[in-house]
Design an enzyme around this catalytic site. Structure first.
Site, PDB file in Angstrom:
ATOM      1  N   CYS A 402      42.202  34.676  34.438  1.00  0.00           N
ATOM      2  CA  CYS A 402      42.516  36.023  33.962  1.00  0.00           C
ATOM      3  C   CYS A 402      43.051  35.972  32.528  1.00  0.00           C
ATOM      4  O   CYS A 402      42.287  35.755  31.595  1.00  0.00           O
ATOM      5  CB  CYS A 402      43.481  36.714  34.912  1.00  0.00           C
ATOM      6  SG  CYS A 402      43.528  38.517  34.700  1.00  0.00           S
ATOM      7  N   HIS A 529      40.333  36.122  39.901  1.00  0.00           N
ATOM      8  CA  HIS A 529      41.393  35.293  40.492  1.00  0.00           C
ATOM      9  C   HIS A 529      40.845  34.532  41.700  1.00  0.00           C
ATOM     10  O   HIS A 529      40.939  35.007  42.837  1.00  0.00           O
ATOM     11  CB  HIS A 529      42.565  36.176  40.927  1.00  0.00           C
ATOM     12  CG  HIS A 529      43.335  36.786  39.801  1.00  0.00           C
ATOM     13  ND1 HIS A 529      44.482  36.231  39.293  1.00  0.00           N
ATOM     14  CD2 HIS A 529      43.097  37.898  39.056  1.00  0.00           C
ATOM     15  CE1 HIS A 529      44.942  36.977  38.300  1.00  0.00           C
ATOM     16  NE2 HIS A 529      44.114  38.001  38.131  1.00  0.00           N
ATOM     17  N   GLU A 531      41.980  32.118  43.274  1.00  0.00           N
ATOM     18  CA  GLU A 531      42.995  31.641  44.212  1.00  0.00           C
ATOM     19  C   GLU A 531      43.151  32.558  45.414  1.00  0.00           C
ATOM     20  O   GLU A 531      43.612  32.129  46.481  1.00  0.00           O
ATOM     21  CB  GLU A 531      44.349  31.493  43.516  1.00  0.00           C
ATOM     22  CG  GLU A 531      44.962  32.769  42.984  1.00  0.00           C
ATOM     23  CD  GLU A 531      44.567  33.080  41.548  1.00  0.00           C
ATOM     24  OE1 GLU A 531      45.220  33.933  40.915  1.00  0.00           O
ATOM     25  OE2 GLU A 531      43.582  32.484  41.056  1.00  0.00           O
TER      26      GLU A 531
END
Length: 613
Positions: A402, A529, A531
């Site tokens: 990001c 993102h 994750e």
């Protein structure tokens, strides 16, 4: 529908989220479909406007919901996909009731906490509990509800009353179970485990009309049998219903601890459910034990520098840390994570505190890999850009997420394109080279839920891409986003002519999603993102690539053609390079596309290997 309510006593942050998630894992191992709801008693509509220091990270779901980080625990443990309505806040409930009042739904009645707010809570829970979360249209059988905060908090009183009514009038006795998680302190001065705080907490809970069926005691060490007996006596539960969860080497052991104390048998009996003989369900607890043992066995170490703005609170980067740990498990290296405050790398810090400045740089330059995560605002951005420059110029494995991608673009523009004033319009609106610009359609002037949020498709624009191969040579991926600034499309040709390639873009081709740097060990940055959808047994490919490169395994992994022979199993990985690579590919998330039809918790090692091939 069966319901399990998880409450907490004595202190907040006691681990209710992990306990709730672990109960879901255990039920799934019995072949039972589960879903989860998190209740946060704050008045905010959602978590989107929180500072990370206020409430930890903001977790983002497929539908763009900005929710509490505990929903990330649920998704990772149970391998499910939740929705924004799976996070209930006081603000959402009151907004819902007020909107109904404005429409005249209450027929002129005085709108009150009881019954209107409490009824709205019960109706919300009943509705959301039926929404499928396993990627198909099958309704869940058990809904695990975690009530945030601590028993006795004034903010949580309407929810306690709602569940008192819910369990007394709406559901049968065999259709719900209440699990109370409480602290059993052990003062260093005496070394004696104290049961009084748990007794007081349960007494208060019972005074509010709810009686626990299971009491989970959190303690530094295993709770003594005598303490369990005392809690049983004074809290009106059987001794077998007092469970001990002590501090362990990793959270992967929590489901195993609960299982060893007979939780699955108790829940199935208490909720009058039949244990299903699913062909895959029996493998789940075996895989969790293997995962926990593997975590404890790792001897080699890999050091990753996390250059962030909110490093004083680990929960601010909860999903990032989990994704790094998932990948480190897959490469059989223990993660040594260094939190580096980005501002400490900046020149101003040299004047303010030379010791902090030199220590931060020492930590950075001695790391095996560098991660620059997301964030907002000007503070620390120059430090992140300096860390990015070090990774790029010194050939250190790098992953930007990001804001990390935006910093990589700004640094490259300044250093390689000669635009010394290059910046983001978020940070310098007057820059002559706005390398990063805002997206007007996602910046309406309001803060809440106005960003580019949720799952979006990213198309790969080239075959010659390491990140594309890490994803399994798919044509596109679907990942979750949370941003309102993007790389300026008008400068892309300048970047690519100098070797910074934007290999992944949005469907319309205008938004830059993935960049790679040519002739570098591993220099990757993503606007999304990754994750958020990383799993313990299915690590995120960008994070996996960072760990592979940082351990010096990326080239040997690539030499195998990113493939694994089906006969090699996950549990065989020990010390040899071949077995470690087998483990890596075994757990690789082949695609982040929502088209995957089975969860990793329900697929056998052979099926995983065949999928990787």
């Amino acid at each position: 529908m069966k319901y399990i309510l998880v409450t907490g006593g004595v202190i907040s942050g006691i681990g209710k989220g992990v306990i709730a998630s672990s109960l879901g894992v255990i039920l799934k191992s019995c072949g039972i479909r589960v879903t989860s709801i998190k209740i946060d008693p704050y008045i905010n509509i959602d978590a989107g406007t929180f500072s990370p220091y206020e409430h930890g990270e903001v977790f983002v779901l497929d539908d763009g919901g900005e929710v509490d980080l505990d929903l990330g625990n649920y998704e990772r443990f149970m391998d499910i996909k939740l929705h924004r309505d799976n996070n209930i806040t006081t603000g959402k409930i009151y907004q819902h009731v007020i909107n109904r009042e404005r429409r005249g739904d209450y027929l002129g009645k005085t709108v009150q906490v009881v019954p209107h707010i409490t009824d709205a809570i019960q109706e919300w829970v009943e509705r959301v509990a039926k929404i499928p979360v396993d990627g198909d249209n099958t309704q869940p059988e058990v809904c695990i509800v975690e009530l945030g905060g601590t028993i006795g908090d004034i903010e949580g009183m309407p929810f306690i009353e709602a569940f008192r009514q819910f369990f007394q009038f709406r559901v049968k006795r065999e259709d719900y179970c209440l699990v109370h998680v409480s602290l059993v302190p052990q003062p260093q001065a005496t070394g004696e485990q104290k049961s009084k705080p748990t007794q007081s907490s349960v007494r208060e809970l019972r005074g509010l009309g709810l009686s626990p069926d299971l009491i989970v005691c959190r303690c530094q060490n295993p709770v003594d049998d005598s303490v369990k007996a005392k809690i049983s006596l004074f809290c009106h539960v059987e001794p077998g219903q007092v469970l001990s969860i002590h501090d362990v080497s990793s959270i992967y052991r929590v489901p195993l601890l609960l299982q060893e104390q007979g939780v699955s048998l108790y829940l199935i009996d208490r909720l009058k459910m039949a244990k299903l003989s699913s062909p895959h369900a029996g493998n789940i607890m075996f895989k969790w034990r293997d995962l926990a043992d593997r975590y404890d066995r790792m001897l080699k170490e890999v050091t990753i520098a996390l250059v962030g703005k909110y490093t004083r609170l680990e929960d601010a980067y909860a999903s990032v840390i989990k994704a790094l740990k998932h990948s480190s498990l897959s490469v059989s290296h223990r993660l040594n994570l260094r939190y580096i405050e980005a501002t400490h790398l900046e020149a101003d810090m040299l004047k303010e505190s030379p010791s902090k400045y030199h220590e931060a740089w020492h930590q950075l330059v001695s790391s095996d890999g560098i991660l620059v995560p997301g964030g907002f605002g000007v503070r620390g951005t120059e430090g992140k850009i300096l860390a990015t420059n070090w990774a790029r110029t010194k050939n250190v494995p790098f992953l930007g997420v990001c804001l990390g991608l935006q910093c990589a673009a700004i640094e490259f523009a300044r250093s390689e394109l000669g635009w010394t004033d290059a910046h983001s319009t978020e940070l310098d609106p007057q820059t002559k080279h706005p390398v990063v610009i805002d997206m007007p359609e996602h910046n309406t002037g309001q803060m809440g839920a106005t960003m580019r949020l949720g799952k979006r498709k990213t198309l790969f624009k080239t075959e010659n891409s390491i990140i594309k191969r890490l994803y399994g040579n798919v044509q596109f991926v679907e990942e979750r986003h949370r941003h309102r600034y993007e790389v300026n499309p008008k400068y892309i040709k300048d970047f690519e002519d100098r070797g910074m390639k934007f290999v992944g873009r949005s469907e319309d081709g205008q938004r830059m999603e993935i960049l790679e740097l040519e002739n570098h060990r591993y220099f990757v940055a993503v606007q999304y993102h990754p994750e958020y959808i990383s799993r313990p047994m299915k690590p995120s490919p960008p994070y996996l690539g960072l760990l592979l490169a940082s351990c010096g395994k990326l080239s040997s992994y690539a030499a195998r053609g990113y493939r694994l022979s089906p006969h090699l199993s996950y549990s065989e990985g020990n010390n040899s390079e071949d077995e470690e690579i087998a483990s890596i590919v075994q757990n690789l998330q082949v695609s982040s596309s929502s088209s995957s039809s089975k969860s990793s918790l329900e697929s056998s090692p052979k099926a995983q290997a065949e999928g990787a091939n």
